[in-house]
Design a protein around this motif. Structure first.
Motif, PDB file in Angstrom:
ATOM      1  N   ARG A  19       0.799  -1.269  -0.604  1.00 54.21           N
ATOM      2  CA  ARG A  19       0.050   0.007  -0.302  1.00 54.21           C
ATOM      3  C   ARG A  19       1.127   1.278   0.397  1.00 54.21           C
ATOM      4  NH1 ARG A  19      -4.694  -1.652   4.495  1.00 54.21           N
ATOM      5  NH2 ARG A  19      -5.457  -3.298   4.014  1.00 54.21           N
ATOM      6  N   LEU A  20       2.038   1.190   0.979  1.00 51.95           N
ATOM      7  CA  LEU A  20       2.761   2.504   0.823  1.00 51.95           C
ATOM      8  C   LEU A  20       3.297   2.308  -1.211  1.00 51.95           C
ATOM      9  CD1 LEU A  20       4.570   4.734   2.553  1.00 51.95           C
ATOM     10  CD2 LEU A  20       6.216   2.901   2.353  1.00 51.95           C
ATOM     11  N   PHE A  21       3.760   1.595  -1.098  1.00 49.54           N
ATOM     12  CA  PHE A  21       4.473   1.830  -2.461  1.00 49.54           C
ATOM     13  C   PHE A  21       3.442   2.583  -3.806  1.00 49.54           C
ATOM     14  CE2 PHE A  21       4.579  -0.348  -6.828  1.00 49.54           C
ATOM     15  CZ  PHE A  21       6.098   0.399  -7.245  1.00 49.54           C
ATOM     16  N   LEU A  22       2.229   1.524  -3.508  1.00 44.72           N
ATOM     17  CA  LEU A  22       0.587   1.740  -4.242  1.00 44.72           C
ATOM     18  C   LEU A  22       1.008   3.774  -4.259  1.00 44.72           C
ATOM     19  CD1 LEU A  22      -0.578   0.800  -6.977  1.00 44.72           C
ATOM     20  CD2 LEU A  22      -1.998   0.575  -5.017  1.00 44.72           C
ATOM     21  N   ARG A  23       0.912   3.386  -2.738  1.00 46.86           N
ATOM     22  CA  ARG A  23       0.674   5.625  -2.901  1.00 46.86           C
ATOM     23  C   ARG A  23       1.539   5.809  -3.057  1.00 46.86           C
ATOM     24  NH1 ARG A  23       0.215   4.021   3.086  1.00 46.86           N
ATOM     25  NH2 ARG A  23       1.603   6.003   2.751  1.00 46.86           N
ATOM     26  N   LEU A  24       3.393   6.195  -2.982  1.00 48.91           N
ATOM     27  CA  LEU A  24       4.144   6.897  -3.814  1.00 48.91           C
ATOM     28  C   LEU A  24       3.720   6.550  -4.525  1.00 48.91           C
ATOM     29  CD1 LEU A  24       6.867   5.542  -1.219  1.00 48.91           C
ATOM     30  CD2 LEU A  24       5.566   7.879  -1.267  1.00 48.91           C
ATOM     31  N   PHE A  25       3.716   5.422  -5.547  1.00 44.63           N
ATOM     32  CA  PHE A  25       3.951   5.599  -6.491  1.00 44.63           C
ATOM     33  C   PHE A  25       2.403   6.653  -7.256  1.00 44.63           C
ATOM     34  CE2 PHE A  25       1.701   3.853 -10.331  1.00 44.63           C
ATOM     35  CZ  PHE A  25       2.903   3.491 -11.777  1.00 44.63           C
ATOM     36  N   VAL A  26       1.243   6.494  -7.204  1.00 44.63           N
ATOM     37  CA  VAL A  26       0.014   6.450  -7.535  1.00 44.63           C
ATOM     38  C   VAL A  26       0.558   8.560  -7.470  1.00 44.63           C
ATOM     39  CG1 VAL A  26      -1.450   6.619  -5.743  1.00 44.63           C
ATOM     40  CG2 VAL A  26      -1.866   7.210  -8.438  1.00 44.63           C
ATOM     41  N   GLY A  27       1.289   9.006  -5.903  1.00 44.10           N
ATOM     42  CA  GLY A  27       1.310   9.916  -5.538  1.00 44.10           C
ATOM     43  C   GLY A  27       2.331  11.564  -6.858  1.00 44.10           C
ATOM     44  N   ILE A  28       3.835  10.543  -6.874  1.00 46.69           N
ATOM     45  CA  ILE A  28       4.658  11.231  -8.314  1.00 46.69           C
ATOM     46  C   ILE A  28       3.837  11.050  -9.562  1.00 46.69           C
ATOM     47  CG2 ILE A  28       6.834  10.595  -9.126  1.00 46.69           C
ATOM     48  CD1 ILE A  28       7.383   8.928  -6.300  1.00 46.69           C
ATOM     49  N   MET A  29       3.111   9.749  -9.662  1.00 43.75           N
ATOM     50  CA  MET A  29       2.908   9.765 -10.936  1.00 43.75           C
ATOM     51  C   MET A  29       1.474  11.146 -11.596  1.00 43.75           C
ATOM     52  SD  MET A  29       4.432   7.533 -12.550  1.00 43.75           S
ATOM     53  CE  MET A  29       3.176   7.837 -14.123  1.00 43.75           C
ATOM     54  N   LEU A  30       0.890  11.112 -10.503  1.00 42.84           N
ATOM     55  CA  LEU A  30       0.116  12.219 -10.792  1.00 42.84           C
ATOM     56  C   LEU A  30       0.328  13.712 -10.648  1.00 42.84           C
ATOM     57  CD1 LEU A  30      -2.918  12.816 -11.577  1.00 42.84           C
ATOM     58  CD2 LEU A  30      -3.288  13.095  -9.094  1.00 42.84           C
ATOM     59  N   MET A  31       1.879  13.770  -9.240  1.00 38.87           N
ATOM     60  CA  MET A  31       2.217  15.005  -9.179  1.00 38.87           C
ATOM     61  C   MET A  31       2.914  15.889 -10.654  1.00 38.87           C
ATOM     62  SD  MET A  31       4.413  15.616  -6.374  1.00 38.87           S
ATOM     63  CE  MET A  31       3.125  15.676  -4.996  1.00 38.87           C
ATOM     64  N   GLN A  32       4.156  14.290 -11.216  1.00 38.25           N
ATOM     65  CA  GLN A  32       4.124  15.371 -12.374  1.00 38.25           C
ATOM     66  C   GLN A  32       3.667  15.502 -12.975  1.00 38.25           C
ATOM     67  OE1 GLN A  32       4.744  13.375 -15.724  1.00 38.25           O
ATOM     68  NE2 GLN A  32       3.594  11.722 -15.404  1.00 38.25           N
TER      69      GLN A  32
ATOM     70  N   GLU B  44      -3.921  18.151  -8.000  1.00 36.47           N
ATOM     71  CA  GLU B  44      -2.710  16.693  -8.737  1.00 36.47           C
ATOM     72  C   GLU B  44      -1.701  17.485  -7.940  1.00 36.47           C
ATOM     73  OE1 GLU B  44      -3.229  16.474 -13.527  1.00 36.47           O
ATOM     74  OE2 GLU B  44      -2.180  18.034 -13.034  1.00 36.47           O
ATOM     75  N   ILE B  45      -1.495  18.030  -7.143  1.00 33.41           N
ATOM     76  CA  ILE B  45      -0.225  18.321  -6.296  1.00 33.41           C
ATOM     77  C   ILE B  45      -0.574  18.076  -4.928  1.00 33.41           C
ATOM     78  CG2 ILE B  45       1.707  19.698  -5.264  1.00 33.41           C
ATOM     79  CD1 ILE B  45       1.849  21.225  -8.451  1.00 33.41           C
ATOM     80  N   GLY B  46      -1.726  18.806  -4.647  1.00 36.15           N
ATOM     81  CA  GLY B  46      -2.535  18.797  -3.213  1.00 36.15           C
ATOM     82  C   GLY B  46      -2.819  17.188  -2.933  1.00 36.15           C
ATOM     83  N   CYS B  47      -3.423  17.113  -3.541  1.00 34.09           N
ATOM     84  CA  CYS B  47      -3.708  15.185  -3.720  1.00 34.09           C
ATOM     85  C   CYS B  47      -2.787  14.673  -3.653  1.00 34.09           C
ATOM     86  CB  CYS B  47      -5.664  15.141  -3.934  1.00 34.09           C
ATOM     87  SG  CYS B  47      -6.535  16.128  -3.170  1.00 34.09           S
ATOM     88  N   SER B  48      -1.882  14.497  -4.183  1.00 30.40           N
ATOM     89  CA  SER B  48      -1.210  13.689  -4.219  1.00 30.40           C
ATOM     90  C   SER B  48       0.076  13.704  -3.086  1.00 30.40           C
ATOM     91  CB  SER B  48       0.309  13.905  -5.738  1.00 30.40           C
ATOM     92  OG  SER B  48      -0.386  14.095  -6.851  1.00 30.40           O
ATOM     93  N   LEU B  49       0.244  14.993  -2.556  1.00 28.55           N
ATOM     94  CA  LEU B  49       1.349  15.034  -1.363  1.00 28.55           C
ATOM     95  C   LEU B  49       0.420  14.387   0.110  1.00 28.55           C
ATOM     96  CD1 LEU B  49       2.699  18.725  -1.300  1.00 28.55           C
ATOM     97  CD2 LEU B  49       3.916  16.169  -1.750  1.00 28.55           C
ATOM     98  N   PHE B  50      -1.185  14.689   0.545  1.00 30.23           N
ATOM     99  CA  PHE B  50      -1.913  13.827   1.601  1.00 30.23           C
ATOM    100  C   PHE B  50      -1.687  12.402   1.037  1.00 30.23           C
ATOM    101  CE2 PHE B  50      -3.068  18.210   1.564  1.00 30.23           C
ATOM    102  CZ  PHE B  50      -3.321  18.437   3.166  1.00 30.23           C
ATOM    103  N   ILE B  51      -1.335  12.049  -0.392  1.00 30.90           N
ATOM    104  CA  ILE B  51      -1.776  10.559  -0.480  1.00 30.90           C
ATOM    105  C   ILE B  51      -0.295   9.976   0.340  1.00 30.90           C
ATOM    106  CG2 ILE B  51      -2.236   8.493  -2.666  1.00 30.90           C
ATOM    107  CD1 ILE B  51      -4.736  10.888  -3.508  1.00 30.90           C
ATOM    108  N   MET B  52       0.742  10.445  -0.948  1.00 32.90           N
ATOM    109  CA  MET B  52       1.677   9.360  -0.573  1.00 32.90           C
ATOM    110  C   MET B  52       2.056   9.497   1.006  1.00 32.90           C
ATOM    111  SD  MET B  52       4.508  11.189  -3.226  1.00 32.90           S
ATOM    112  CE  MET B  52       4.696  13.095  -2.839  1.00 32.90           C
ATOM    113  N   LEU B  53       1.702  10.514   1.457  1.00 37.04           N
ATOM    114  CA  LEU B  53       2.213  10.643   3.393  1.00 37.04           C
ATOM    115  C   LEU B  53       1.229   9.756   3.783  1.00 37.04           C
ATOM    116  CD1 LEU B  53       2.229  14.588   3.495  1.00 37.04           C
ATOM    117  CD2 LEU B  53       4.037  13.325   4.291  1.00 37.04           C
ATOM    118  N   GLY B  54       0.189   9.141   3.372  1.00 37.62           N
ATOM    119  CA  GLY B  54      -1.404   8.608   3.814  1.00 37.62           C
ATOM    120  C   GLY B  54      -1.787   9.460   5.176  1.00 37.62           C
ATOM    121  N   PHE B  55      -1.848  11.136   4.648  1.00 39.65           N
ATOM    122  CA  PHE B  55      -2.866  11.679   5.704  1.00 39.65           C
ATOM    123  C   PHE B  55      -3.887  11.999   4.936  1.00 39.65           C
ATOM    124  CE2 PHE B  55      -4.112  16.181   7.199  1.00 39.65           C
ATOM    125  CZ  PHE B  55      -4.383  15.107   8.796  1.00 39.65           C
TER     126      PHE B  55
END
Length: 164
Positions: A22-35, A70-81
């Motif tokens: 789940r951590l990997f998936l959150r980081l992956f989707v967060g980075i992909m959308l943030m870019q 894309e930027i805000g939600c991605s940061l929150f998702i990557m942190l898991g907050f």
């Protein structure tokens, strides 16, 4: 040799690394959308007039909202907050992007899409966001540690968190 093979087989099939996954998936989707958001932010003057207007907003406002999602939600998702809440805006944005792509850009029915056409990218994001929405952030997240803090503050056991 057979014991080594048994051990390897059991470790690769019997053990579950769901929280790490789940951590990997959150980081992956967060980075992909943030870019996407960062690229749009850099090219804002060039694309603000051509970005498609959505939900009654003009092009510049639609682009600003999309960049914020894309930027805000991605940061929150990557942190898991606030993970489950933060998956909803990008989920809706991907539904709107898919609608726009299928109706205005590609112009052919969805069953005739080929793999190189742009209609598959929002669908991939929708699948990942739906998965995160249903399973949650996992134990390697701010949400989990905050939940533990709140449970211990109320003198409740961690078992309550597992039952939810």
């Amino acid at each position: 040799m057979s014991n080594i093979l048994k051990t390897i087989y059991i470790r690769t099939t019997g053990y579950s690394y769901t929280n790490l996954g789940r951590l990997f998936l959150r980081l992956f989707v967060g980075i992909m959308l943030m870019q996407f958001g960062i690229r749009q932010l850099y090219a804002y003057p060039a694309i603000s007039s051509t970005f498609p207007p959505v939900l009654g907003m003009d092009s510049a406002t639609s682009l600003s909202v999309m960049i914020a999602i894309e930027i805000g939600c991605s940061l929150f998702i990557m942190l898991g907050f606030c993970t489950r809440i933060m998956t909803i805006p990008p989920f809706i944005a991907m539904i709107l992007a898919e609608y726009h792509l299928l109706h205005y850009v590609v112009g052919i029915p969805s069953y005739m899409l080929t793999w190189e056409m742009p209609g598959y990218l929002p669908i991939m994001f929708l699948g990942i966001y739906f998965f995160i929405l249903t399973v949650g952030p996992g134990k390697i997240s701010v949400d989990y540690f905050l939940s533990l803090y709140l449970l211990h503050k109320e003198d409740k056991s961690e078992q309550e968190l597992e039952e939810v």
